[in-house]
Design a protein around this motif. Structure first.
Motif, short mmCIF file in Angstrom:
data_model
loop_
_atom_site.label_atom_id
_atom_site.label_comp_id
_atom_site.label_asym_id
_atom_site.label_seq_id
_atom_site.Cartn_x
_atom_site.Cartn_y
_atom_site.Cartn_z
N PRO A 107 30.84 35.34 25.15
CA PRO A 107 31.12 34.22 26.05
C PRO A 107 32.52 34.28 26.66
O PRO A 107 32.70 33.96 27.84
CB PRO A 107 30.95 32.99 25.14
N ARG A 108 33.50 34.69 25.86
CA ARG A 108 34.86 34.79 26.40
C ARG A 108 34.97 35.93 27.42
O ARG A 108 35.63 35.78 28.46
CB ARG A 108 35.86 35.01 25.26
N GLU A 110 32.53 36.99 29.29
CA GLU A 110 31.86 36.46 30.48
C GLU A 110 32.81 35.57 31.28
O GLU A 110 32.87 35.65 32.52
CB GLU A 110 30.62 35.65 30.07
N GLN A 111 33.58 34.72 30.60
CA GLN A 111 34.49 33.82 31.30
C GLN A 111 35.62 34.58 31.98
O GLN A 111 35.97 34.30 33.13
CB GLN A 111 35.08 32.81 30.31
N ALA A 114 34.14 36.21 35.03
CA ALA A 114 33.89 35.22 36.08
C ALA A 114 35.19 34.80 36.76
O ALA A 114 35.24 34.64 37.99
CB ALA A 114 33.18 34.01 35.51
N ASP A 115 36.25 34.63 35.98
CA ASP A 115 37.54 34.23 36.55
C ASP A 115 38.05 35.28 37.54
O ASP A 115 38.59 34.93 38.61
CB ASP A 115 38.57 34.03 35.44
N ASP A 118 35.96 35.18 40.71
CA ASP A 118 36.39 34.04 41.52
C ASP A 118 37.67 34.37 42.28
O ASP A 118 37.82 34.00 43.46
CB ASP A 118 36.63 32.81 40.64
N ARG A 373 27.76 41.59 36.43
CA ARG A 373 28.26 40.43 37.14
C ARG A 373 28.86 40.78 38.49
O ARG A 373 28.78 40.01 39.45
CB ARG A 373 29.30 39.69 36.28
#
Length: 408
Positions: A107-108, A110-111, A114-115, A118, A373
């Motif tokens: 999960p970390r 993935e974050q 994603a950051d 972005d 991703r």
């Protein structure tokens, strides 16, 4: 040996012409060997009659920066030691890098991914994918795992790049990293955190823990960053394979969660999605083989026969991973990139035997998430320069791209 111009992903063609074990003259005058055959490499890496002690080995390329090869490895620098010294250090780290624990980091990761995606959107095209994505993601992950302040990333990334360069001595860079990490270890003893370095302060002295941190920090970001950058370049140059990867990515995202073993998918029918993404990563590892110089080598502790050749006591065997991972006796049509290749996982990109890479599960997760991703967010991703203008790391022990200008 130089690669063929216009073929950035293929090993030097001379390697394919060599027998599984070939005589090799080393830069220091040593008469040793070069292993290019898959079975020969596995035999050398798994046989306890071959040592990994740095003071016994010779380097096949002029890379003296990493460990001062004529001296025994300092305490804690476990990658160039033999059992039982290696066994003690390895056991301390094995529990930190289990498949289950690495899954908990997903999960970390993935974050973090994603950051950075972005940020790419906010910056707008074109961007250098190495600086914007491939390098910062594994750097931030390993920093958080070890407890290294990420604000120092420019420093340790620059020192690492110089440390793995061919034909450079690298002593100042090594000293700078050891000094930096030694100070960090001393701070952790006074003010421990929830990180790997702090968790080992009760088991290791300062020198040992500093060298642990050195190995993990350097290996934890440099190799994965180069795989992400070079892998994206390869996928952009092979659109038919990229299409397969994109299709696998979509299936993986809708098929459920992968089991810890890495094969089946819960609640999703045939389980092809996650397995397809995993196969794609393994094939990229095999096909690219980024440890193209300064790769694993071993020294014979006694006379040993390998692939029909007698390796004498004291002779060093260097392993050419680009050749080994394209051995036609193991991989059909080895020069072709096939993301659905069933036998891809047999590659030796993470080594073999007792020294097999500790962080391989973390690297796999970072690559699976990183590739997946990126192409999910940017289905129209393409090079912003001609492929021939992409600068390559041909003078580094870890192959990759210096930069990868992309647009969308």
């Amino acid at each position: 040996m130089k690669r063929t111009p216009g073929c950035p992903f293929d090993p030097p063609p001379e390697l394919a012409k060599l027998p599984p074990m070939a005589r090799l003259d080393y830069p220091d005058g040593h008469a040793g060997w070069l292993a290019t055959g898959y079975e020969a490499a596995r035999a050398v890496l798994s046989d306890p009659r071959f040592s990994n002690r740095q003071e016994l080995k010779h380097s096949a390329v002029r890379m003296t920066s990493q460990f001062g090869q004529d001296q025994p490895a300092p305490p804690g620098r476990f990658v160039t030691t033999d059992p039982p010294v290696h066994t003690r250090y390895r056991r301390l780290l094995t529990g930190q890098f289990t498949v289950r624990r690495m899954r908990l980091l997903e999960p970390r990761i993935e974050q973090i991914t994603a950051d950075h995606l972005d940020a790419m959107v906010a910056a707008g095209p074109p961007v250098d994918l190495v600086r914007a994505y491939a390098l910062p993601i594994p750097s931030l992950v390993i920093c958080e795992l070890l407890g290294v302040p990420y604000e120092d990333h420019d420093f340790f990334q620059e020192q690492t790049a110089r440390l793995v360069a061919i034909d450079e001595e690298g002593v100042p860079e090594l000293a700078a990293l050891v000094g930096y990490l030694g100070e960090l270890v001393r701070r952790k003893r006074v003010e421990p955190g929830d990180d790997l370095i702090s968790g080992l302060t009760g088991d290791l002295d300062d020198e040992e823990l500093t060298n642990f941190a050195l190995i993990l920090l350097v290996a934890g970001h440099e190799t994965t960053a180069n795989m992400l950058g070079l892998g994206v370049f390869a996928l952009l140059e092979h659109p038919e394979q990229r299409a397969l990867f994109s299709g696998a990515s979509t299936n993986a995202l809708t098929g459920g969660s992968a089991s810890e073993g890495g094969g089946s998918v819960e609640g999703g029918g045939e389980g092809a999605g996650a397995g397809a993404v995993e196969s794609a990563v393994e094939e990229l590892m095999r096909w690219l083989s980024i440890l193209h110089a300064g790769a694993p080598n071993r020294v014979a502790l006694e006379d040993v026969e390998v692939a029909g050749e007698l390796v004498r006591k004291g002779e060093t065997v260097a392993l050419s991973l680009p050749a080994i991972n394209r051995d036609p006796s193991v991989f059909a049509d080895p020069g072709e990139l096939r993301l659905d290749r069933a036998e891809a996982r047999r590659h030796l990109g993470f080594g073999h035997g007792v020294h097999q890479c500790l962080g391989q599960q973390l690297a796999r997760i970072e690559m699976r998430i990183g590739y997946r991703r990126l192409f999910e967010r940017f289905p129209g991703l393409r090079l912003a320069v001609p492929a021939s203008d992409v600068p390559l790391k041909e003078r580094s022990g870890v192959y990759g791209v210096e930069s990868l200008p992309v647009t969308w």
